[in-house]
Design a protein around this motif. Structure first.
Motif: not given
Length: 257
Positions: A105-134
């Motif tokens: 949102e911040e990037f788009l607000r200042v006119g810089i295009d941003f997407d995840m088409n050529n990259r991936v996101g790793v969410d460490v919290q999701v891994i943690y919650h799937k394994k331990e819930q904390r």
């Protein structure tokens, strides 16, 4: 265990004025860039959000209005930040649901295009919650046997998240040391936009997840209800959601030509 990387990955954390992706702003951003050869570089900025930081939010992260009033705005920092993360995968703690969408949102607000088409996101919290819930502090103590000092400091949270992911790879044999695998493992559902207003069904077709057209195919809704697109564009939805919706509409128009 060190990460096996094919390209750099950026661990980052945001402290903000609140939790509304469409309205709130960044007050601090910390980035830890890890290269395939193991080299690292880090940068932390305080950011003038150009809006009031509520007292209840200050009580959480300790960043006051007085502390950021003379700091650069996101618009002033945006090119440097964009250059730093360009061509990198992204990682964080609760990043898929909050940090990445708000950064977009911040990037788009200042006119810089941003997407995840050529990259991936790793969410460490999701891994943690799937394994331990904390929480992050508990995760740091559990995986790294350390107490997280300066919690809700963007820099402390960023570095802790990086250490936790490496410790998770050491602990769980079924976690592959591969960013694409970690991305898929740490993703709850397949979203078309960051905020989850538009998701993919089991046939990889975009559907709405809210309102009177919940569960309906986006392309079919836009074709049937001509005013729905305009309503979303003028309503208080995230900029990235509006961008995705525009892409679907243009694709549908092109398919008719």
């Amino acid at each position: 265990m060190e990460l096996k990387l094919k390209k750099p990955i950026v661990f980052f954390d945001l402290e903000t004025t609140g939790i509304n992706i469409a309205k709130d702003r960044i007050v601090e951003i910390s980035i830890l860039k890890v290269y395939p050869n193991g080299n690292k570089e880090s940068k932390t900025w305080l950011v003038n959000p150009e809006m009031e930081i509520p007292a209840e939010v200050v009580a959480i992260h300790g960043i006051t209005n007085e502390k950021v009033v003379t700091e650069p705005t996101f618009a002033e920092l945006s090119k440097e930040i964009n250059q730093l993360i360009d061509g990198c995968d992204l990682a964080g703690f609760n990043s898929n649901r909050f940090d990445i969408p708000l950064l977009a949102e911040e990037f788009l607000r200042v006119g810089i295009d941003f997407d995840m088409n050529n990259r991936v996101g790793v969410d460490v919290q999701v891994i943690y919650h799937k394994k331990e819930q904390r929480t992050l502090s508990a995760a740091y103590n559990y995986y790294c046997d350390k107490d997280l000092e300066n919690a809700h400091s963007a820099e402390a949270d960023t570095n802790a998240t990086y250490e936790i992911l490496k410790a998770q790879l050491d602990m769980y044999d079924d976690l592959e040391n591969d960013v694409k695998f970690l991305h898929e493992f740490s993703t709850h559902n397949k979203r078309a936009d960051f905020a989850g207003f538009i998701m993919f069904n089991d046939k990889d077709e975009e559907i709405f997840t809210f309102g009177k057209y919940k569960g309906k195919k986006v392309a079919e809704v836009l074709a049937k209800d001509k005013g729905y697109y305009s309503w979303i564009q003028n309503a208080d939805f995230p900029l990235y959601t509006k961008k995705v919706l525009t892409g679907i509409k243009l694709r549908s128009l092109n398919n008719k030509l």
